[in-house]
Design an enzyme around this catalytic site. Structure first.
Site, mmCIF file in Angstrom:
data_model
loop_
_atom_site.group_PDB
_atom_site.id
_atom_site.type_symbol
_atom_site.label_atom_id
_atom_site.label_comp_id
_atom_site.label_asym_id
_atom_site.label_seq_id
_atom_site.Cartn_x
_atom_site.Cartn_y
_atom_site.Cartn_z
ATOM 1 N N TRP A 102 -47.515 61.999 49.705
ATOM 2 C CA TRP A 102 -48.069 63.268 49.226
ATOM 3 C C TRP A 102 -49.193 63.035 48.233
ATOM 4 O O TRP A 102 -50.200 63.746 48.244
ATOM 5 C CB TRP A 102 -46.964 64.137 48.631
ATOM 6 C CG TRP A 102 -45.905 64.436 49.650
ATOM 7 C CD1 TRP A 102 -44.614 64.013 49.636
ATOM 8 C CD2 TRP A 102 -46.070 65.177 50.881
ATOM 9 N NE1 TRP A 102 -43.959 64.451 50.763
ATOM 10 C CE2 TRP A 102 -44.819 65.165 51.538
ATOM 11 C CE3 TRP A 102 -47.135 65.849 51.471
ATOM 12 C CZ2 TRP A 102 -44.610 65.795 52.766
ATOM 13 C CZ3 TRP A 102 -46.933 66.478 52.691
ATOM 14 C CH2 TRP A 102 -45.691 66.454 53.325
ATOM 15 N N ASP A 169 -48.206 67.382 40.648
ATOM 16 C CA ASP A 169 -47.478 67.931 41.791
ATOM 17 C C ASP A 169 -45.992 67.709 41.505
ATOM 18 O O ASP A 169 -45.503 66.583 41.553
ATOM 19 C CB ASP A 169 -47.913 67.195 43.071
ATOM 20 C CG ASP A 169 -47.096 67.612 44.295
ATOM 21 O OD1 ASP A 169 -46.178 68.439 44.163
ATOM 22 O OD2 ASP A 169 -47.397 67.095 45.385
ATOM 23 N N LYS A 193 -37.825 73.398 47.488
ATOM 24 C CA LYS A 193 -36.792 72.450 47.072
ATOM 25 C C LYS A 193 -35.939 73.106 45.971
ATOM 26 O O LYS A 193 -34.864 73.604 46.248
ATOM 27 C CB LYS A 193 -37.386 71.121 46.607
ATOM 28 C CG LYS A 193 -37.932 70.279 47.776
ATOM 29 C CD LYS A 193 -39.390 70.253 47.765
ATOM 30 C CE LYS A 193 -40.123 69.231 48.593
ATOM 31 N NZ LYS A 193 -39.816 69.017 49.967
#
Ligand SMILES: Cc1ncc(COP(=O)(O)O)c(C=O)c1O
Length: 356
Positions: A102, A169, A193
């Site tokens: 990511w 992030d 999440k």
């Protein structure tokens, strides 16, 4: 029977969130209307948006510190490009730490906007650790990092002191541990999440860092536009935001981030202790950088895979296989996963040892 859900995301949410969400789909606030059929401009939904934005600041201890909260669409992946669009000056540069798939996705997007300095990368070791001891150029427009690497099971335990905007992030560990969130100038996270269902993306941004790039930013990609319209520049993801509010309320009632951090530490401790004790298994990530959210581990002998897979499935466990780039297993233990589910997994690991 409810499964022990170790999915990496979308993932388990608190049972009461499922129940209240289901009720709101049938009848929202006794209005005779479903949450799925009301206007985002209706009084009831505006109240949801206001409470959700306020609760994020309260839980992160950022009230009155110059931050704005946005619930956007597009996932964390859209933030990979919104961040440089809004923060990298024309002819400027940005600094990134490459800690996984990511992080490198974010780097790729930043390169479209200007010079992108990768201060360090753990790619040569298949991202099994967090690089340390790197230097961040002080003339960069911002520094970007990924607090938790969902695929590889590593987590930053500390963050560099910088005199440029710090962007993070936090998709896979937001609201899971106590941090001084005021150190960050921009935090973003896909909801799916620790916050809610897929479809909403959280952005928490310090207003003073915006408006300095000299770029023309299309409205939909301009944080300032979304701030000016109180996160309703366009139709926001109404239902994911409502379910996120329910999850945030659940967290607050539990005692907030400090309370869930203790539970998350207990869960991680239980599973890592077994991985280190049980001669059949080994951890995938370097110990000091192990994630409390995504625990990656492998069988020492793949010959036991079939037996182990059959055993954990029979125990009602779901979502345990690792990402293809690591292999083995990944136990994602987000906030809503009860410690009882972790005990079930540990019991299966011990049972396997006894059988072999
Ligand atoms: C750390 C991290 N960043 C970004 C993403 C991408 O998020 P999205 O699918 O919301 O674009 C993920 C997805 O799992 C992630 O774990």
């Amino acid at each position: 029977m409810k499964k022990h859900n170790y999915s990496a995301g979308p993932c388990i949410l608190p049972q009461e969130v499922f129940e209240k969400s289901a009720q709101a789909i049938l009848d929202f606030n006794n209005s005779g209307l479903s949450i799925l059929e009301i206007s985002h401009r209706s009084k009831d939904f505006v109240a949801v948006m206001e409470e959700a934005r306020a609760l994020v600041l309260e839980l992160l201890n950022l009230e009155g510190k110059g931050y704005e909260v946005l619930f956007l669409g597009g996932g964390a992946s859209l933030e990979f490009l919104m961040v440089p669009f809004n923060l990298m000056k024309v002819d400027g540069k940005a600094a990134y730490l490459d800690t996984g798939t990511w992080a490198s996705g974010a780097i790729k997007e930043a390169k479209h906007f200007g010079e992108t300095v990768v201060v360090a990368s753990s790619k040569p070791e298949n991202y099994n650790h967090i690089p340390k001891g790197f230097t961040i150029p002080s003339d960069a427009d911002y520094f970007h990092c990924t607090s938790n690497n969902t695929i590889f099971g590593t987590q930053m335990k500390s963050f560099p002191e910088v005199n440029i905007p710090l962007v993070c992030d936090m998709s896979s560990d937001i609201f899971s541990r106590v941090l001084d969130f005021s150190k960050f100038d921009l935090i973003y996270a896909g909801a799916q999440k620790n916050m809610g269902p897929a479809g909403a993306t959280l952005v928490v941004v310090k207003k003073e860092i915006l408006g300095k790039t000299g770029r023309t930013i299309p409205n939909m990609l301009d944080y300032q536009q979304h701030i000016d319209k109180e996160s309703m520049y366009n139709t926001p993801p109404v239902f994911p935001i409502y379910a996120s509010l329910l999850t945030l309320q659940w967290l607050k009632n539990l005692g907030g981030i400090a309370a869930i951090e203790k539970i998350n530490e207990a869960k991680a401790n239980l599973l890592y202790t077994e991985i280190d004790r049980n001669p059949l298994f080994k951890g995938a990530a370097v110990k000091e950088d192990r994630s409390n959210m995504n625990v990656t581990f492998l069988l020492n002998d793949e010959a036991h895979q079939e037996k182990f897979d059959a055993m954990w499935k029979a125990a009602g466990i779901s979502g345990l296989p690792g990402h293809r780039s690591v292999g083995g297993y990944r136990a994602s233990m987000y906030n809503a996963l009860p410690i009882e589910s972790v005990q079930v997994l540990v019991d299966v690991m011990q049972e396997l040892e006894n059988k072999i």
